[in-house]
Design a protein around this motif. Structure first.
Motif, PDB file in Angstrom:
ATOM      1  N   PHE A  22      -3.425 -77.853  -9.302  1.00 39.56           N
ATOM      2  CA  PHE A  22      -2.245 -77.279  -9.949  1.00 39.56           C
ATOM      3  C   PHE A  22      -0.978 -77.642  -9.198  1.00 39.56           C
ATOM      4  N   GLU A  23      -1.058 -77.803  -7.872  1.00 45.99           N
ATOM      5  CA  GLU A  23       0.103 -78.199  -7.077  1.00 45.99           C
ATOM      6  C   GLU A  23       0.479 -79.649  -7.367  1.00 45.99           C
ATOM      7  N   ILE A  24      -0.512 -80.497  -7.522  1.00 47.41           N
ATOM      8  CA  ILE A  24      -0.249 -81.901  -7.879  1.00 47.41           C
ATOM      9  C   ILE A  24       0.410 -81.961  -9.256  1.00 47.41           C
ATOM     10  N   GLY A  25      -0.107 -81.199 -10.205  1.00 50.24           N
ATOM     11  CA  GLY A  25       0.477 -81.159 -11.544  1.00 50.24           C
ATOM     12  C   GLY A  25       1.903 -80.650 -11.525  1.00 50.24           C
ATOM     13  N   ARG A  26       2.158 -79.595 -10.757  1.00 51.67           N
ATOM     14  CA  ARG A  26       3.513 -79.036 -10.654  1.00 51.67           C
ATOM     15  C   ARG A  26       4.463 -80.080 -10.092  1.00 51.67           C
ATOM     16  N   ARG A  27       4.032 -80.793  -9.051  1.00 54.65           N
ATOM     17  CA  ARG A  27       4.875 -81.832  -8.451  1.00 54.65           C
ATOM     18  C   ARG A  27       5.134 -82.966  -9.442  1.00 54.65           C
ATOM     19  N   PHE A  28       4.113 -83.339 -10.204  1.00 56.40           N
ATOM     20  CA  PHE A  28       4.259 -84.404 -11.185  1.00 56.40           C
ATOM     21  C   PHE A  28       5.310 -84.022 -12.220  1.00 56.40           C
ATOM     22  N   TYR A  29       5.195 -82.833 -12.795  1.00 54.87           N
ATOM     23  CA  TYR A  29       6.150 -82.409 -13.817  1.00 54.87           C
ATOM     24  C   TYR A  29       7.551 -82.251 -13.244  1.00 54.87           C
ATOM     25  N   GLU A  30       7.658 -81.778 -12.025  1.00 50.83           N
ATOM     26  CA  GLU A  30       8.973 -81.677 -11.392  1.00 50.83           C
ATOM     27  C   GLU A  30       9.566 -83.072 -11.189  1.00 50.83           C
ATOM     28  N   ALA A  31       8.721 -84.017 -10.794  1.00 55.15           N
ATOM     29  CA  ALA A  31       9.194 -85.391 -10.586  1.00 55.15           C
ATOM     30  C   ALA A  31       9.692 -86.007 -11.888  1.00 55.15           C
ATOM     31  N   ILE A  32       8.918 -85.900 -12.961  1.00 56.88           N
ATOM     32  CA  ILE A  32       9.360 -86.531 -14.210  1.00 56.88           C
ATOM     33  C   ILE A  32      10.572 -85.812 -14.793  1.00 56.88           C
ATOM     34  N   ASP A  33      10.689 -84.513 -14.583  1.00 52.38           N
ATOM     35  CA  ASP A  33      11.864 -83.805 -15.081  1.00 52.38           C
ATOM     36  C   ASP A  33      13.132 -84.209 -14.342  1.00 52.38           C
ATOM     37  N   ASN A  34      13.003 -84.763 -13.141  1.00 55.48           N
ATOM     38  CA  ASN A  34      14.167 -85.176 -12.369  1.00 55.48           C
ATOM     39  C   ASN A  34      14.501 -86.656 -12.519  1.00 55.48           C
ATOM     40  N   LEU A  35      13.764 -87.365 -13.365  1.00 54.00           N
ATOM     41  CA  LEU A  35      14.111 -88.760 -13.646  1.00 54.00           C
ATOM     42  C   LEU A  35      15.430 -88.802 -14.405  1.00 54.00           C
ATOM     43  N   GLU A  36      16.213 -89.840 -14.170  1.00 54.59           N
ATOM     44  CA  GLU A  36      17.468 -90.007 -14.909  1.00 54.59           C
ATOM     45  C   GLU A  36      17.267 -90.916 -16.105  1.00 54.59           C
ATOM     46  N   GLU A  37      16.098 -90.825 -16.700  1.00 55.80           N
ATOM     47  CA  GLU A  37      15.782 -91.533 -17.928  1.00 55.80           C
ATOM     48  C   GLU A  37      14.720 -90.731 -18.664  1.00 55.80           C
ATOM     49  N   GLY A  38      14.629 -90.976 -19.961  1.00 58.83           N
ATOM     50  CA  GLY A  38      13.643 -90.272 -20.759  1.00 58.83           C
ATOM     51  C   GLY A  38      12.240 -90.770 -20.456  1.00 58.83           C
ATOM     52  N   PHE A  39      11.287 -89.861 -20.425  1.00 58.40           N
ATOM     53  CA  PHE A  39       9.883 -90.172 -20.161  1.00 58.40           C
ATOM     54  C   PHE A  39       9.047 -89.492 -21.225  1.00 58.40           C
ATOM     55  N   VAL A  40       8.087 -90.237 -21.795  1.00 60.98           N
ATOM     56  CA  VAL A  40       7.188 -89.653 -22.782  1.00 60.98           C
ATOM     57  C   VAL A  40       5.809 -90.292 -22.643  1.00 60.98           C
ATOM     58  N   LEU A  41       4.789 -89.510 -22.919  1.00 60.61           N
ATOM     59  CA  LEU A  41       3.405 -89.982 -22.882  1.00 60.61           C
ATOM     60  C   LEU A  41       2.731 -89.613 -24.200  1.00 60.61           C
ATOM     61  N   TRP A  42       2.141 -90.645 -24.848  1.00 56.37           N
ATOM     62  CA  TRP A  42       1.380 -90.474 -26.096  1.00 56.37           C
ATOM     63  C   TRP A  42      -0.073 -90.787 -25.792  1.00 56.37           C
ATOM     64  N   ASP A  43      -1.009 -89.997 -26.319  1.00 57.80           N
ATOM     65  CA  ASP A  43      -2.429 -90.224 -26.034  1.00 57.80           C
ATOM     66  C   ASP A  43      -2.972 -91.387 -26.879  1.00 57.80           C
ATOM     67  N   PRO A  44      -4.235 -91.795 -26.667  1.00 56.31           N
ATOM     68  CA  PRO A  44      -4.795 -92.936 -27.417  1.00 56.31           C
ATOM     69  C   PRO A  44      -4.813 -92.738 -28.932  1.00 56.31           C
ATOM     70  N   GLN A  45      -4.776 -91.496 -29.398  1.00 54.00           N
ATOM     71  CA  GLN A  45      -4.743 -91.226 -30.846  1.00 54.00           C
ATOM     72  C   GLN A  45      -3.308 -91.072 -31.356  1.00 54.00           C
ATOM     73  N   VAL A  49       1.780 -86.025 -25.784  1.00 53.93           N
ATOM     74  CA  VAL A  49       1.147 -85.322 -24.661  1.00 53.93           C
ATOM     75  C   VAL A  49       2.195 -84.563 -23.861  1.00 53.93           C
ATOM     76  N   THR A  50       3.193 -85.289 -23.337  1.00 57.29           N
ATOM     77  CA  THR A  50       4.221 -84.649 -22.524  1.00 57.29           C
ATOM     78  C   THR A  50       5.477 -85.505 -22.510  1.00 57.29           C
ATOM     79  N   PHE A  51       6.567 -84.912 -22.035  1.00 52.57           N
ATOM     80  CA  PHE A  51       7.856 -85.580 -21.953  1.00 52.57           C
ATOM     81  C   PHE A  51       8.667 -84.857 -20.895  1.00 52.57           C
ATOM     82  N   ASN A  52       9.816 -85.427 -20.532  1.00 49.36           N
ATOM     83  CA  ASN A  52      10.666 -84.737 -19.575  1.00 49.36           C
ATOM     84  C   ASN A  52      11.894 -84.143 -20.274  1.00 49.36           C
ATOM     85  N   LEU A  53      12.694 -83.434 -19.503  1.00 48.25           N
ATOM     86  CA  LEU A  53      13.864 -82.756 -20.056  1.00 48.25           C
ATOM     87  C   LEU A  53      14.869 -83.753 -20.633  1.00 48.25           C
ATOM     88  N   TYR A  54      15.032 -84.899 -19.976  1.00 45.93           N
ATOM     89  CA  TYR A  54      15.960 -85.923 -20.455  1.00 45.93           C
ATOM     90  C   TYR A  54      15.552 -86.380 -21.856  1.00 45.93           C
TER      91      TYR A  54
END
Length: 181
Positions: A22-45, A49-54
């Motif tokens: 859970f700590e690794i996951g929290r750090r991951f989401y905090e990291a992507i939320d602090n990117l200065e660009e948009g981030f998105v992940l789509w699953d194989p279907q 899945v997830t995205f950041n605030l940007y």
């Protein structure tokens, strides 16, 4: 010779410095939320899945539908209904088909797209080993505006140069003629 032996391997694996999942996951989401660009992940279907605030801010007009499970096709259709450059049904259908083809391409891609009436984004898409798609959206609006201003300035110079009532030249430092009106 006096050679010191290598230290003996530990008898038990050391996990004292491995953070819990859970700590690794929290750090991951905090990291992507602090990117200065948009981030998105789509699953194989092709489900969200997830995205950041940007990314959420980029698509604020449809942010209420951005949730895990949303299909890329439904996202694209929703986006087309708010896209300022898509005025007709045929333009929307063509744009949706292009976005779906780009998304489904197995090759990595990098391209620039108009986002709204003002902003432009460079999109980098990568297909992961499990066939998921990760995309980054970098705002390149200021660079695009600078390029347009430069082109406008060059055109104004060319027109003024050609219309000048006196003879003018543009030379290299060695005196070679580059332009003559």
């Amino acid at each position: 010779q006096n050679i010191s032996p290598l230290p003996a391997p530990p008898t038990k694996p050391s996990i004292q410095h491995v953070p819990p999942a859970f700590e690794i996951g929290r750090r991951f989401y905090e990291a992507i939320d602090n990117l200065e660009e948009g981030f998105v992940l789509w699953d194989p279907q092709e489900r969200f899945v997830t995205f950041n605030l940007y990314y959420r801010e980029m698509f604020s007009e449809i942010s209420d539908i951005l949730a895990p499970g949303l299909t890329f096709e439904d996202f694209t259709k929703a986006r087309s209904s708010t896209h300022p450059r898509l005025k007709s049904d045929s333009a929307r259908e063509e744009w949706i088909a292009e976005r779906l083809a780009e998304h489904r391409s197995p090759e990595p891609a990098s391209f620039e797209v108009p986002h709204d009436g003002v902003n432009w984004y460079r999109v980098r898409k990568l297909r992961l080993a499990d066939n998921s798609v990760i995309a980054f959206h970098l705002d390149v609006s200021s660079r695009r505006q600078t390029e347009i201003a430069l082109l406008d300035s060059e055109e104004r110079f060319r027109q003024s140069f050609e219309a000048a009532p006196i003879g003018m030249t543009v030379n290299t430092p060695d005196g070679e003629f580059l332009m003559v009106n």
